[in-house]
Each structure stands twice: as structure tokens, then as C-alpha cells.
Design a protein around this motif. Structure first.
Motif, PDB file in Angstrom:
ATOM      1  N   GLY A  94       0.719  -0.975   0.130  1.00  0.00           N
ATOM      2  CA  GLY A  94       0.000  -0.123  -0.019  1.00  0.00           C
ATOM      3  C   GLY A  94       0.803   1.340   0.039  1.00  0.00           C
ATOM      4  O   GLY A  94       0.226   2.373  -0.142  1.00  0.00           O
ATOM      5  N   ALA A  95       2.167   0.983   0.184  1.00  0.00           N
ATOM      6  CA  ALA A  95       2.893   2.492   0.245  1.00  0.00           C
ATOM      7  C   ALA A  95       2.724   3.138  -1.165  1.00  0.00           C
ATOM      8  O   ALA A  95       2.507   4.380  -1.260  1.00  0.00           O
ATOM      9  CB  ALA A  95       4.475   2.115   0.429  1.00  0.00           C
ATOM     10  N   ASN A 103       7.338  -4.126   5.280  1.00  0.00           N
ATOM     11  CA  ASN A 103       7.042  -3.805   3.814  1.00  0.00           C
ATOM     12  C   ASN A 103       8.303  -3.965   3.202  1.00  0.00           C
ATOM     13  O   ASN A 103       9.602  -3.586   3.718  1.00  0.00           O
ATOM     14  CB  ASN A 103       6.393  -2.509   3.867  1.00  0.00           C
ATOM     15  CG  ASN A 103       5.785  -2.399   2.282  1.00  0.00           C
ATOM     16  OD1 ASN A 103       6.053  -3.256   1.373  1.00  0.00           O
ATOM     17  ND2 ASN A 103       5.083  -1.218   2.015  1.00  0.00           N
ATOM     18  N   ASP A 133       7.217  -8.593  -5.157  1.00  0.00           N
ATOM     19  CA  ASP A 133       5.792  -8.420  -4.315  1.00  0.00           C
ATOM     20  C   ASP A 133       5.810  -9.101  -3.096  1.00  0.00           C
ATOM     21  O   ASP A 133       6.789  -9.659  -2.646  1.00  0.00           O
ATOM     22  CB  ASP A 133       5.082  -9.273  -5.560  1.00  0.00           C
ATOM     23  CG  ASP A 133       5.187 -10.942  -5.332  1.00  0.00           C
ATOM     24  OD1 ASP A 133       4.803 -11.706  -4.337  1.00  0.00           O
ATOM     25  OD2 ASP A 133       6.103 -11.515  -6.081  1.00  0.00           O
ATOM     26  N   ASP A 163       3.630 -10.863  -1.461  1.00  0.00           N
ATOM     27  CA  ASP A 163       3.209 -12.184  -1.228  1.00  0.00           C
ATOM     28  C   ASP A 163       4.455 -13.130  -0.972  1.00  0.00           C
ATOM     29  O   ASP A 163       4.579 -13.667   0.040  1.00  0.00           O
ATOM     30  CB  ASP A 163       2.696 -12.802  -2.486  1.00  0.00           C
ATOM     31  CG  ASP A 163       1.145 -11.981  -2.518  1.00  0.00           C
ATOM     32  OD1 ASP A 163       0.739 -11.660  -1.860  1.00  0.00           O
ATOM     33  OD2 ASP A 163       0.877 -11.809  -3.642  1.00  0.00           O
ATOM     34  N   GLY A 207       1.422  -8.113  -6.838  1.00  0.00           N
ATOM     35  CA  GLY A 207       1.026  -9.579  -6.884  1.00  0.00           C
ATOM     36  C   GLY A 207      -0.351  -9.861  -7.705  1.00  0.00           C
ATOM     37  O   GLY A 207      -0.627  -9.039  -8.652  1.00  0.00           O
TER      38      GLY A 207
END
Ligand code: GLU
Length: 372
Positions: free
Chosen positions: A53-54, A136, A152, A154, A216
Motif C-alpha cells: 500500500g505504500a 514492507n 511482490d 506475497d 501481486g
């Protein structure tokens, strides 16, 4: 009914689409997530959150419309968005008296054994203090990682789950399960409740594609499940907006898709398997057969070398195995195709006469090393 009663260490990954709405962060969602995580910590669980989300947050703050493609803009967006994201987490967790910590990672940190041990020490210390580490990728400096398969979250969350020996990895996303075909195109698609083995069919069912800001997609979730499986870690893929999703998962509700773990590999085998190779060694059929029978890789079986690497790094052997080499690419080039008795004359006497020993060779299709 699934049994997660003895779960102690939990890694949760939440994606950009789940966290954001309209033109910014979904603060209500973060509130709810913080509440669910804080409740797990109160039950004595150790919870680590991997958040995306950054870049999305930064882009929205800049009123950027459409996907952020240019690398330096992604870096800038991440630098703008990361503190905004952490601010929201800090506020939401503080409302519940829960302390959080920020840890930003680069691929290099996970690759090097030294820095990964440091990371592990820090996370263990945070768990001991009852803190929720929030991780993150450090997208503003780790440019190699942004927009590539390595970048990613994930995959990052699975590598972290593997390295800290988590019991379960929960991937919260915007779809409720893995389907046997893409449900957007096929209304008859069926959710897969449990995956015992990640077969080619499962990989095909996953398709590809990420969203506008995230990297992702279902494919990276399958790759993550594979990494975690070899760490003996169960993976649950579930819809992030399912009410009380974490509580439901931990109390054994049959939601989302559960990926069952495989035989847990040793830390070193996992490190080799999950490392990105620095080069490739092409070997002949005789050497391949010997390696399958748990023999060392000798210089006589080496046909060619691609890339430049140091002794002690991970390289590919053809396209079937990864190995930690005892010799550098320069040394292997000198001795390739030569018989063992010639090696000592060609290299300094303190050098090993094998390219890689069996304990340092991991077959991608058979990482547990079962004899053929
Ligand atoms: N680290 C990226 C971010 O915070 C997200 C990567 C991903 O979507 O998996 O924006």
C-alpha cells in the motif's frame, strides 16, 4: 473443521486493494484489522503483519491517476506513502494499547545470511516485547525489487514466514478463495477449499495479473504458498473483508483456500532454494546423474559457466538445481572439464577440488532430496 488451536506464530499479509478505497486509505478497514490482530496478541499469539500500500498511498496523495509505471516515480510514491500508511497503523493499534514497529526490507537483507539473522533477532525481540512488527519492502531504495517478480509482498511474506518459522501465513486479498478457473470469466468456477500439492493445474488455475498499484496477483500467491510449504507453514488465502476473518481462520472455520505444508526443510536448504542465483553452471548428463545420486559436482562434469560469482554464493545448475559453490566462477572456468587430480595444480593447494558438495545442492523438483 480445520485445527489452528496450537498456532503460535502468525504472519498476515494484506494487499493494496484490500487497504485502500476511493482516493486513499480505508481507515475503517485498518481499524478493524488492528482490532483483530490485537485480539490475537491478547490470546498469546505472535503476529507479524506484512503490508502493501505504500506506492498506492503515495500515488493517491500526489493525485496520480492510473498505474505508476516509471521506476523513480514508484520510488517517490513509496517514500511518500510508507509514513502515511504507518501513521494509520500506529493510530489504529494505539487505540487498542497495542505497540507496533516498522521494519523495511530489501531483497539483499533476506539474501545474506548475516543480515537475515539480524532481522530474525530483531523480530524475536519485538515478539518478546509483545509488539506487532509491520513489514514492507523498502521500495524507495530497493529498485531492483519494484515491479519485478521479486518485489511482490506475497513472496516477501512467505520468505519472512519461512525465516521466522511461522506456523501459518494468512494472505488477505480481494478474492475469497483460489478458484479452479478465473471466476471473472467463468461463472461456473468453483472455489478450491484445500490444496495438498501445488500442481501445474493449480498454477494454471491461478492465472496472472496484479492490480493497478500492487505487484501481486494469484500467481504470486501460489509462489508464496510454495515457499511457505517447504517451511512446514500452512497458508490460508482469504478475503480481507470477510468479517472477523482472522478470528474465523484461527478458530478453524472452513473459509478461503488452505494450502497444506510439505515436509519441513532445514533452514540451510530453504536458504538455498529461495535464494536468487548469481550465475549458472552447465553440467553434462553424467554429472547430472551423479548429483541425483547425492554425489558432489566435480569439475570434470562442468561444460560451461554463465555469469561471475564468488565461492559461497548460490548458482543454478542447468535449470534443475541450485547449489552453493565451493569455487568462484573464475576458478571453475580454469578447471572445467578437468580431472580431479589436475585441480590442485591449477588452483592454489588450499582450494577444494569439488564445485559443490551434496549437502549444498538442492533439486528444485525434489528439494527434500529423496533418492531416485
Ligand atoms: N511494497 C509495495 C507497496 O507497498 C507493494 C508490493 C505488492 O503489491 O506486492 O506499495
Amino acid at each position: 473443521m480445520r485445527n489452528f488451536a496450537n498456532t503460535k506464530r502468525i504472519v498476515i499479509k494484506v494487499g493494496t486493494n484490500t487497504l485502500t478505497k476511493g482516493d486513499g486509505i480505508d481507515t475503517e478497514y485498518i481499524e478493524g484489522l488492528a482490532g483483530q490482530i490485537a485480539a490475537l496478541v491478547k490470546q498469546g499469539k505472535q503476529v507479524l503483519l506484512v503490508t502493501s500500500g505504500a506506492i498506492g498511498m503515495g500515488a493517491r496523495r500526489l493525485q496520480h491517476t492510473g498505474p505508476v509505471k516509471e521506476m523513480k516515480t514508484r520510488q517517490a510514491c513509496a517514500a511518500i506513502g510508507q509514513p502515511l500508511l504507518m501513521h494509520e497503523y500506529h493510530r489504529a493499534f494505539a487505540n487498542r494499547g497495542q505497540i507496533v514497529a516498522q521494519v523495511l526490507l530489501t531483497a539483499e537483507v533476506l539474501k545474506s545470511r548475516k543480515s537475515y539473522l539480524n532481522l530474525k533477532t530483531a523480530i524475536e525481540a519485538l515478539f518478546k516485547l509483545g509488539v506487532v512488527p509491520i513489514l514492507n519492502e523498502n521500495d524507495s531504495v530497493a529498485t531492483d525489487e519494484i515491479g519485478t517478480a521479486f518485489g511482490d509482498n506475497d513472496r516477501l511474506s512467505a520468505l519472512v514466514a519461512s525465516k521466522i518459522d511461522a506456523d501459518v501465513l494468512i494472505l488477505l486479498t480481494d478474492i475469497d478463495a483460489l478458484y479452479d478457473k478465473n471466476p471473472k470469466d467463468h461463472p461456473d468456477a468453483q472455489p478450491i477449499k484445500i490444496v495438498y500439492e501445488i500442481t501445474d493445474k493449480i498454477v494454471r488455475a491461478a492465472g496472472g495479473k496484479g492490480s493497478m498499484y500492487s505487484t501481486g496477483g494469484m500467481k504470486t500467491k501460489i509462489a508464496a504458498a510454495k515457499i511457505a510449504a517447504y517451511a512446514g507453514c500452512r497458508v490460508i488465502l482469504a478475503h480481507g473483508h470477510e468479517p472477523n476473518v482472522l478470528e474465523k481462520i484461527i478458530s478453524g472455520d472452513d473459509i478461503g483456500t488452505l494450502f497444506m505444508p510439505k515436509q519441513k526443510l532445514s533452514n540451510r536448504t530453504r536458504w538455498i532454494l529461495n535464494n536468487s542465483p548469481e550465475g549458472t553452471i552447465i553440467v553434462d548428463d553424467g554429472a547430472l546423474k551423479a548429483l541425483r545420486n547425492h554425489k558432489s559436482l566435480l569439475p570434470s562434469g562442468v561444460k560451461a559457466i554463465e555469469g561471475t560469482f564468488e565461492a559461497g554464493t548460490v548458482v543454478m545448475i542447468n535449470n534443475f538445481a541450485k547449489a552453493v559453490v565451493s569455487l568462484s566462477s573464475e576458478e571453475i572456468r580454469k578447471v572445467a572439464g578437468r580431472h580431479s587430480r589436475e585441480i590442485r595444480k591449477l588452483l592454489s593447494p588450499d582450494r577444494r577440488d569439488v564445485v559443490a558438495v551434496p549437502e549444498d545442492i538442492v533439486f528444485i523438483d525434489n528439494p527434500a532430496g529423496d533418492l531416485p
